[in-house]
Write an enzyme that holds these catalytic residues in place. Structure first.
Site, PDB file in Angstrom:
ATOM      1  N   CYS A   1       0.844  -1.201   0.000  1.00 34.05           N
ATOM      2  CA  CYS A   1       0.000   0.000   0.000  1.00 34.05           C
ATOM      3  C   CYS A   1       0.879   1.252   0.000  1.00 34.05           C
ATOM      4  O   CYS A   1       2.055   1.213   0.261  1.00 34.05           O
ATOM      5  CB  CYS A   1      -0.874   0.003   1.250  1.00 34.05           C
ATOM      6  SG  CYS A   1      -1.806  -1.519   1.439  1.00 34.05           S
TER       7      CYS A   1
ATOM      8  N   ARG B   1       2.893   1.650  -7.566  1.00 34.31           N
ATOM      9  CA  ARG B   1       3.000   0.530  -6.617  1.00 34.31           C
ATOM     10  C   ARG B   1       1.852  -0.466  -6.816  1.00 34.31           C
ATOM     11  O   ARG B   1       1.819  -1.520  -6.194  1.00 34.31           O
ATOM     12  CB  ARG B   1       2.963   1.061  -5.175  1.00 34.31           C
ATOM     13  CG  ARG B   1       4.098   1.985  -4.806  1.00 34.31           C
ATOM     14  CD  ARG B   1       3.755   2.822  -3.577  1.00 34.31           C
ATOM     15  NE  ARG B   1       3.710   2.042  -2.362  1.00 34.31           N
ATOM     16  CZ  ARG B   1       4.745   1.932  -1.507  1.00 34.31           C
ATOM     17  NH1 ARG B   1       5.862   2.561  -1.789  1.00 34.31           N
ATOM     18  NH2 ARG B   1       4.663   1.222  -0.411  1.00 34.31           N
TER      19      ARG B   1
ATOM     20  N   TRP C   1      -3.296  -2.118  -1.592  1.00 32.36           N
ATOM     21  CA  TRP C   1      -3.069  -3.369  -2.307  1.00 32.36           C
ATOM     22  C   TRP C   1      -3.546  -4.446  -1.350  1.00 32.36           C
ATOM     23  O   TRP C   1      -2.877  -4.754  -0.366  1.00 32.36           O
ATOM     24  CB  TRP C   1      -1.581  -3.519  -2.635  1.00 32.36           C
ATOM     25  CG  TRP C   1      -1.250  -4.807  -3.314  1.00 32.36           C
ATOM     26  CD1 TRP C   1      -0.811  -5.957  -2.735  1.00 32.36           C
ATOM     27  CD2 TRP C   1      -1.345  -5.105  -4.705  1.00 32.36           C
ATOM     28  NE1 TRP C   1      -0.617  -6.936  -3.658  1.00 32.36           N
ATOM     29  CE2 TRP C   1      -0.941  -6.460  -4.888  1.00 32.36           C
ATOM     30  CE3 TRP C   1      -1.726  -4.387  -5.811  1.00 32.36           C
ATOM     31  CZ2 TRP C   1      -0.917  -7.080  -6.135  1.00 32.36           C
ATOM     32  CZ3 TRP C   1      -1.690  -5.003  -7.061  1.00 32.36           C
ATOM     33  CH2 TRP C   1      -1.299  -6.326  -7.215  1.00 32.36           C
TER      34      TRP C   1
ATOM     35  N   ASN D   1       0.133   0.543   6.042  1.00 36.22           N
ATOM     36  CA  ASN D   1       0.791  -0.324   5.068  1.00 36.22           C
ATOM     37  C   ASN D   1       1.475  -1.425   5.867  1.00 36.22           C
ATOM     38  O   ASN D   1       2.191  -1.149   6.817  1.00 36.22           O
ATOM     39  CB  ASN D   1       1.837   0.462   4.251  1.00 36.22           C
ATOM     40  CG  ASN D   1       2.570  -0.448   3.254  1.00 36.22           C
ATOM     41  OD1 ASN D   1       2.034  -1.491   2.866  1.00 36.22           O
ATOM     42  ND2 ASN D   1       3.766  -0.071   2.865  1.00 36.22           N
ATOM     43  N   GLY D   2       1.203  -2.685   5.513  1.00 41.11           N
ATOM     44  CA  GLY D   2       1.845  -3.807   6.224  1.00 41.11           C
ATOM     45  C   GLY D   2       0.798  -4.843   6.588  1.00 41.11           C
ATOM     46  O   GLY D   2      -0.308  -4.852   6.061  1.00 41.11           O
TER      47      GLY D   2
ATOM     48  N   GLU E   1      12.666 -22.688 -15.112  1.00 39.19           N
ATOM     49  CA  GLU E   1      12.503 -21.263 -14.786  1.00 39.19           C
ATOM     50  C   GLU E   1      13.709 -20.466 -15.261  1.00 39.19           C
ATOM     51  O   GLU E   1      13.562 -19.375 -15.822  1.00 39.19           O
ATOM     52  CB  GLU E   1      12.289 -21.084 -13.295  1.00 39.19           C
ATOM     53  CG  GLU E   1      12.165 -19.646 -12.827  1.00 39.19           C
ATOM     54  CD  GLU E   1      10.969 -18.895 -13.430  1.00 39.19           C
ATOM     55  OE1 GLU E   1      10.087 -19.536 -14.049  1.00 39.19           O
ATOM     56  OE2 GLU E   1      10.934 -17.659 -13.313  1.00 39.19           O
TER      57      GLU E   1
ATOM     58  N   LYS F   1      13.487 -17.361 -17.980  1.00 40.22           N
ATOM     59  CA  LYS F   1      13.985 -16.010 -17.677  1.00 40.22           C
ATOM     60  C   LYS F   1      14.946 -15.536 -18.762  1.00 40.22           C
ATOM     61  O   LYS F   1      14.879 -14.393 -19.220  1.00 40.22           O
ATOM     62  CB  LYS F   1      14.653 -16.000 -16.304  1.00 40.22           C
ATOM     63  CG  LYS F   1      13.637 -15.969 -15.158  1.00 40.22           C
ATOM     64  CD  LYS F   1      12.935 -14.632 -15.097  1.00 40.22           C
ATOM     65  CE  LYS F   1      11.659 -14.591 -14.316  1.00 40.22           C
ATOM     66  NZ  LYS F   1      10.577 -15.405 -14.863  1.00 40.22           N
TER      67      LYS F   1
ATOM     68  N   GLU G   1      12.862 -14.815 -21.967  1.00 39.59           N
ATOM     69  CA  GLU G   1      11.928 -13.680 -21.994  1.00 39.59           C
ATOM     70  C   GLU G   1      12.630 -12.343 -21.734  1.00 39.59           C
ATOM     71  O   GLU G   1      12.148 -11.300 -22.148  1.00 39.59           O
ATOM     72  CB  GLU G   1      10.794 -13.891 -21.008  1.00 39.59           C
ATOM     73  CG  GLU G   1      11.170 -13.977 -19.556  1.00 39.59           C
ATOM     74  CD  GLU G   1       9.929 -14.167 -18.671  1.00 39.59           C
ATOM     75  OE1 GLU G   1       8.802 -13.839 -19.089  1.00 39.59           O
ATOM     76  OE2 GLU G   1      10.094 -14.640 -17.548  1.00 39.59           O
TER      77      GLU G   1
ATOM     78  N   HIS H   1      19.031 -39.324 -24.330  1.00 40.66           N
ATOM     79  CA  HIS H   1      17.980 -39.865 -25.225  1.00 40.66           C
ATOM     80  C   HIS H   1      17.786 -38.996 -26.451  1.00 40.66           C
ATOM     81  O   HIS H   1      16.708 -38.979 -27.046  1.00 40.66           O
ATOM     82  CB  HIS H   1      16.677 -40.012 -24.435  1.00 40.66           C
ATOM     83  CG  HIS H   1      16.800 -40.952 -23.282  1.00 40.66           C
ATOM     84  ND1 HIS H   1      16.883 -42.320 -23.434  1.00 40.66           N
ATOM     85  CD2 HIS H   1      16.943 -40.703 -21.961  1.00 40.66           C
ATOM     86  CE1 HIS H   1      17.018 -42.881 -22.249  1.00 40.66           C
ATOM     87  NE2 HIS H   1      17.060 -41.929 -21.324  1.00 40.66           N
TER      88      HIS H   1
ATOM     89  N   LYS I   1       2.058  -8.489 -19.100  1.00 38.39           N
ATOM     90  CA  LYS I   1       2.126  -8.921 -17.700  1.00 38.39           C
ATOM     91  C   LYS I   1       0.989  -9.882 -17.393  1.00 38.39           C
ATOM     92  O   LYS I   1       1.149 -10.818 -16.632  1.00 38.39           O
ATOM     93  CB  LYS I   1       2.051  -7.714 -16.762  1.00 38.39           C
ATOM     94  CG  LYS I   1       2.194  -8.068 -15.279  1.00 38.39           C
ATOM     95  CD  LYS I   1       3.534  -8.710 -14.988  1.00 38.39           C
ATOM     96  CE  LYS I   1       3.665  -9.190 -13.556  1.00 38.39           C
ATOM     97  NZ  LYS I   1       4.873  -9.997 -13.324  1.00 38.39           N
TER      98      LYS I   1
HETATM   99  C1  AGP Z   1       6.843 -15.160 -16.087  1.00 41.45           C
HETATM  100  O1  AGP Z   1       8.092 -14.470 -16.016  1.00 41.45           O
HETATM  101  C2  AGP Z   1       6.048 -14.740 -17.297  1.00 41.45           C
HETATM  102  N1  AGP Z   1       5.829 -13.346 -17.305  1.00 41.45           N
HETATM  103  C3  AGP Z   1       4.818 -15.585 -17.532  1.00 41.45           C
HETATM  104  O2  AGP Z   1       5.282 -16.871 -17.852  1.00 41.45           O
HETATM  105  C4  AGP Z   1       3.811 -15.704 -16.359  1.00 41.45           C
HETATM  106  O3  AGP Z   1       4.372 -16.456 -15.314  1.00 41.45           O
HETATM  107  C5  AGP Z   1       2.576 -16.461 -16.884  1.00 41.45           C
HETATM  108  O4  AGP Z   1       2.008 -15.696 -17.925  1.00 41.45           O
HETATM  109  C6  AGP Z   1       1.538 -16.729 -15.802  1.00 41.45           C
HETATM  110  O5  AGP Z   1       1.031 -15.525 -15.316  1.00 41.45           O
HETATM  111  P1  AGP Z   1       0.098 -15.581 -13.990  1.00 41.45           P
HETATM  112  O6  AGP Z   1       0.974 -16.087 -12.880  1.00 41.45           O
HETATM  113  O7  AGP Z   1      -0.355 -14.161 -13.768  1.00 41.45           O
HETATM  114  O8  AGP Z   1      -1.028 -16.517 -14.257  1.00 41.45           O
END
Ligand code: AGP
Length: 634
Positions: free
Chosen positions: A2, A27, A98, A124-125, A507, A511, A514, A530, A629
């Site tokens: 928040c 934020r 938030w 906030n917290g 993961e 990273k 992307e 394999h 996002k």
């Molecule tokens: C992760 O770095 C990506 N931006 C993407 O894979 C993300 O994790 C995926 O789209 C899922 O999003 P969500 O957790 O909001 O469902």
């Protein structure tokens, strides 16, 4: 998290509050509100002199005007629309919320008032002991009007003011009752030009000019008013009046506040001085994990998940768990599924949501489908959740957004408390998802009796230590960046891991893809022979997850196979593991921890590796190309 702002000593405090809240929008928030101390009739608004006569004169002159809005990202514009209805005032507080406790409704939006309507607070917290405080307040006849943890503060201060305490003393006494994290700003109609603020862990600053006083959760919101700013230390309480700041400690002794030297502009201030939100959020991870654990792992290591709304019998009746998610959330789910099988001895698998929803799954009421989604809005995962419900399964969501689409759809919800994640590539939310799923797996193991109390307590204690280990890994950022410098030109990288190391490899590869736009493929290390090993030659680069665990020696055998074909090998390895270091070209050292808990720590160097390579290539690390996002399309 928040946002808090307060101002005193100006002719139009509402304007300053709304401008300040707009600077806190970055934020992330789902509701907002303001409260003003009004002068009902011409009053000098000066600080009260002693004596009942003076106080009653002030009481007749001043009251609190409050407006709140819960229209998500349109809440501040909604307050702007209501601004013309505001009365004359010279002081007030504002808040962007938030949500962590209680859905993002107007009644849960801050500021919160006491029963008399003459005290307003913004927070906030997370107040860990809010339930026990609320029970005592209710028993004493207080009328609470929200589902938040924060509101109890207003009523505690009301009780202290009734003893004749000043607002400063009332807040000091109240802070001594609270457990957990908080940054608070408080106004009271009986002291019309006074703001009182205090903090524990959550950030809060105070500032002034010759005639104005300000309070804020971060520098960005008040930098346009003054650079004469001071950081409150944990437990300190500030009384801010026009042109003056008085600070006392928790014992009531006067202290000299710590001046802040600000060399940033507003934009940089929104990133707390970091180059970008991505690096800010990577470094916020210890705090995000700590907040996610508050009230869920108890000091003796046991778990408390009453928010989950499943009865113990319902949880015990589950005989299978399927985790559905996308991207980094899927990787968190794959890690969580391994913990579930290990600790709760329940069949658990993780599936890509966009595949799950179309495979006509065989589910029944004893199946629990867990959807993991930072946004709670990803359409593939949402429809997978709907499919699970259609098939009669129990459903649960792990999300970072209170009351999100999926949170409203599922039978049970667990919220991460990472605060809003601005960077498109998920970091602090990803780690928070993992740690929260580990807590859930531990909870289920205790419930099903597959973990004895000592085992469970030991695991719980180790989980509690993870935020500190992530902080230690972050202290090694220079080591990770040195490896990134060596890989800055690489365009093809393998990520390899076994068992718990495989979703970590997934993961790490995601990273690097992307953020740095590098072709990076993750494989289960045992799968290389394999087929994929045909790709290995002296130009190949591989990042292997070689933290110690049951399969560490087998992983080293895979490393030997890579090295024999001339590949360059980088290992994520335990600090001080010389045996692994001797076998590879470069090491990304991390603090050693139990294998099933290791992802929370081992992912950190992979985040920094991808971030550093992306920066070296001049990429926009907060908004990578082609990505959104929240993916709300199929
Ligand atoms: C992760 O770095 C990506 N931006 C993407 O894979 C993300 O994790 C995926 O789209 C899922 O999003 P969500 O957790 O909001 O469902």
């Amino acid at each position: 998290m928040c946002g808090i702002i307060g101002v005193t000593g100006v002719d139009d405090p509402l304007r300053m509050l709304l401008d300040g809240l707009a600077l806190l929008e970055y934020r992330g928030y789902d509701s907002a509100g303001v409260a003003l101390i009004t002068a009902d009739r011409p009053g000098d608004g000066s600080a009260p002199v002693d004596g009942a006569e003076a106080q009653s004169a002030i009481d007749r002159h001043h009251s609190i005007w409050r407006e709140r809005a819960a229209v998500r990202a349109q809440s501040i514009p909604e307050l702007e629309r209501l601004a013309p209805t505001a009365p004359a005032a010279r002081a007030g507080i504002g808040h962007t919320r938030w949500a962590t406790h209680g859905p993002p409704t107007e009644s849960n939006a801050h500021p919160h008032l006491d029963c008399t309507g003459r005290v307003a607070i913004v927070h906030n917290g997370i107040i860990e002991n809010h339930r026990e405080i609320a029970a005592k307040l209710d028993a004493a006849g207080h009328q609470r009007t929200s589902a938040t943890d924060s509101e109890v503060v207003a009523h505690l201060i009301e009780d202290e003011l009734e003893t004749g305490a000043t607002l400063l003393e009332a807040v000091r006494r109240c802070a001594g009752v609270l457990r957990g994290d908080f940054a608070l700003a408080v106004v009271y109609a009986g002291e019309p030009d006074t703001l009182v603020a205090t903090r524990r862990t959550s950030p809060l600053i105070v500032g002034r000019t010759d005639s104005v006083g300000v309070v804020s959760s971060d520098i960005a919101a008040v930098l346009g008013t003054t650079r004469d700013l001071y950081a409150l230390e944990d437990g300190e309480i500030a009384q801010v009046r026009p042109g003056s700041i008085t600070v006392i400690d928790a014992a009531g002794q006067a202290v000299e506040p710590l001046a802040i030297r600000v060399s940033w502009g507003v934009q940089a201030a929104q990133r707390d001085g970091y180059e970008d939100f991505m690096s800010k959020e990577i470094h916020e991870q210890p705090r995000a994990l700590t907040d996610t654990l508050i009230g869920r792992i108890l000091p003796e290591g046991t778990t408390e998940l009453e928010e989950l709304a499943f009865t113990e019998d319902e949880l015990k009746a589950i005989d299978r768990v399927i985790v559905i998610a996308c991207g980094s959330s899927y990787h968190a789910g794959a890690i969580g599924a391994l913990a579930l099988e290990a600790w709760a001895r329940i069949p658990a698998t993780a599936e890509i949501a966009s595949e799950f929803r179309y495979r006509d799954p065989v589910l029944d009421e004893r199946t629990l489908v867990v959807a993991i989604s930072q946004s709670g809005e990803t359409v593939d995962t949402y429809h997978g959740l709907r499919e699970a419900k259609r098939c009669g399964a129990k459903t649960m969501v792990i999300s970072n957004v209170v009351d999100s689409l999926m949170a409203r759809e599922a039978d049970g919800v667990l919220y991460t408390r990472a605060g809003p994640e601005v960077g498109v590539a998920s970091t602090k939310c990803h780690l928070s998802q993992i740690i929260l799923f580990q807590v859930f797996a531990l909870h289920l193991g205790q419930l099903r009796g597959t973990l004895d109390p000592h085992e469970a307590a030991a695991i719980g204690t180790q989980i509690s230590g993870l935020p500190g280990l992530v902080a230690r890994a972050l202290d090694r950022s220079d080591d990770y960046e040195a490896v990134a410098d060596e890989l800055a030109e690489v365009n093809d990288v393998f990520f390899l891991g076994r068992n718990i190391g495989y979703p970590i490899a997934l993961e790490g590869a995601l990273k690097l893809k992307e953020l740095a736009y590098v072709r990076a493929e993750a494989y289960a290390a045992g799968e290389m022979k394999h087929g994929p090993i045909s790709l290995i030659d002296r130009n190949a680069v591989a990042v292997v997850i070689a933290t110690r665990g049951p399969l560490w020696e087998k992983l080293l055998a895979n490393v030997e196979e890579l090295r024999a074909r001339g590949a360059t090998v980088v290992a994520v390895a335990d600090e001080g593991d010389e045996e692994t270091a001797r076998l590879v070209d470069m090491v990304l050292p991390v603090p050693a921890v139990d294998a099933l808990l290791s992802p929370v720590v081992a992912v950190v160097p992979l985040q920094i590796l991808a971030y550093s390579v992306a920066r070296a290539r001049g990429n926009d690390v907060d908004r990578p190309r082609n990505l959104a996002k929240v993916v709300t399309v199929e």
